[in-house]
Scaffold this motif. Structure first.
Motif, PDB file in Angstrom:
ATOM      1  N   ASN A  26       0.874  -1.163   0.000  1.00 56.82           N
ATOM      2  CA  ASN A  26       0.000   0.000   0.000  1.00 56.82           C
ATOM      3  C   ASN A  26       0.917   1.219   0.000  1.00 56.82           C
ATOM      4  OD1 ASN A  26      -1.638   2.160   0.531  1.00 56.82           O
ATOM      5  ND2 ASN A  26      -2.662   1.248   2.277  1.00 56.82           N
ATOM      6  N   ASN A  27       1.072   1.861  -1.147  1.00 57.27           N
ATOM      7  CA  ASN A  27       2.065   2.926  -1.263  1.00 57.27           C
ATOM      8  C   ASN A  27       1.667   4.218  -0.565  1.00 57.27           C
ATOM      9  OD1 ASN A  27       0.194   3.958  -3.036  1.00 57.27           O
ATOM     10  ND2 ASN A  27       1.540   3.958  -4.814  1.00 57.27           N
ATOM     11  N   GLU A  28       0.516   4.261   0.058  1.00 59.94           N
ATOM     12  CA  GLU A  28       0.103   5.454   0.794  1.00 59.94           C
ATOM     13  C   GLU A  28       0.861   5.603   2.112  1.00 59.94           C
ATOM     14  OE1 GLU A  28      -2.026   7.858  -0.319  1.00 59.94           O
ATOM     15  OE2 GLU A  28      -1.945   6.703  -2.172  1.00 59.94           O
ATOM     16  N   ASN A  29       1.246   4.493   2.705  1.00 54.86           N
ATOM     17  CA  ASN A  29       1.808   4.543   4.057  1.00 54.86           C
ATOM     18  C   ASN A  29       3.146   3.830   4.168  1.00 54.86           C
ATOM     19  OD1 ASN A  29      -0.468   5.899   5.192  1.00 54.86           O
ATOM     20  ND2 ASN A  29      -1.586   3.977   5.073  1.00 54.86           N
ATOM     21  N   ILE A  30       4.029   4.051   3.198  1.00 48.11           N
ATOM     22  CA  ILE A  30       5.339   3.423   3.286  1.00 48.11           C
ATOM     23  C   ILE A  30       6.436   4.443   3.009  1.00 48.11           C
ATOM     24  CG2 ILE A  30       4.540   1.108   2.682  1.00 48.11           C
ATOM     25  CD1 ILE A  30       5.610   1.574  -0.147  1.00 48.11           C
ATOM     26  N   ALA A  31       7.631   4.100   3.441  1.00 45.82           N
ATOM     27  CA  ALA A  31       8.830   4.871   3.136  1.00 45.82           C
ATOM     28  C   ALA A  31       9.829   3.906   2.510  1.00 45.82           C
ATOM     29  CB  ALA A  31       9.403   5.490   4.402  1.00 45.82           C
ATOM     30  N   LYS A  41       8.777  10.183  -1.988  1.00 44.79           N
ATOM     31  CA  LYS A  41       7.696   9.520  -2.715  1.00 44.79           C
ATOM     32  C   LYS A  41       7.509  10.099  -4.115  1.00 44.79           C
ATOM     33  CE  LYS A  41       2.999   7.913  -2.194  1.00 44.79           C
ATOM     34  NZ  LYS A  41       1.890   7.753  -1.278  1.00 44.79           N
ATOM     35  N   SER A  59       6.803   0.313   6.777  1.00 50.78           N
ATOM     36  CA  SER A  59       5.430   0.711   7.053  1.00 50.78           C
ATOM     37  C   SER A  59       5.373   1.243   8.469  1.00 50.78           C
ATOM     38  CB  SER A  59       4.471  -0.477   6.941  1.00 50.78           C
ATOM     39  OG  SER A  59       4.460  -0.985   5.641  1.00 50.78           O
ATOM     40  N   PRO A  60       4.532   2.272   8.723  1.00 48.26           N
ATOM     41  CA  PRO A  60       4.441   2.783  10.091  1.00 48.26           C
ATOM     42  C   PRO A  60       3.820   1.745  11.026  1.00 48.26           C
ATOM     43  CG  PRO A  60       2.768   3.783   8.701  1.00 48.26           C
ATOM     44  CD  PRO A  60       3.627   2.942   7.811  1.00 48.26           C
ATOM     45  N   SER A  62       1.984   1.487  14.805  1.00 51.12           N
ATOM     46  CA  SER A  62       1.429   2.247  15.925  1.00 51.12           C
ATOM     47  C   SER A  62       1.381   1.358  17.155  1.00 51.12           C
ATOM     48  CB  SER A  62       0.036   2.776  15.584  1.00 51.12           C
ATOM     49  OG  SER A  62      -0.830   1.694  15.325  1.00 51.12           O
TER      50      SER A  62
END
Length: 64
Positions: A26-31, A41, A59-60, A62
């Motif tokens: 999921n490329n929205e929440n990765i570095a 990005k 990936s973040p 939490s």
């Protein structure tokens, strides 16, 4: 051959963006770190993936 998160992978993509899609992240929440350098990005579509590259995808997480 490249390394992705410490695992060998046959080079299957020309750019980091294509690699992310190929690996189904999921490329929205990765570095992404390529060869020790953080890649912004907005640069993924133009950043080449070359034989011998070491790529880490984060990936973040939490928690408390």
């Amino acid at each position: 051959m490249i390394q992705v998160n410490g695992q060998p992978l046959e080079k299957s993509s020309a750019t980091l963006n294509e690699l992310v899609l190929f690996l189904k992240f999921n490329n929205e929440n990765i570095a992404i770190v390529k060869n020790g350098k953080i890649i912004r990005k907005q640069d993924w579509k133009n950043e080449p993936v070359n034989d011998g590259d070491s790529i880490e995808i984060f990936s973040p997480v939490s928690g408390g």
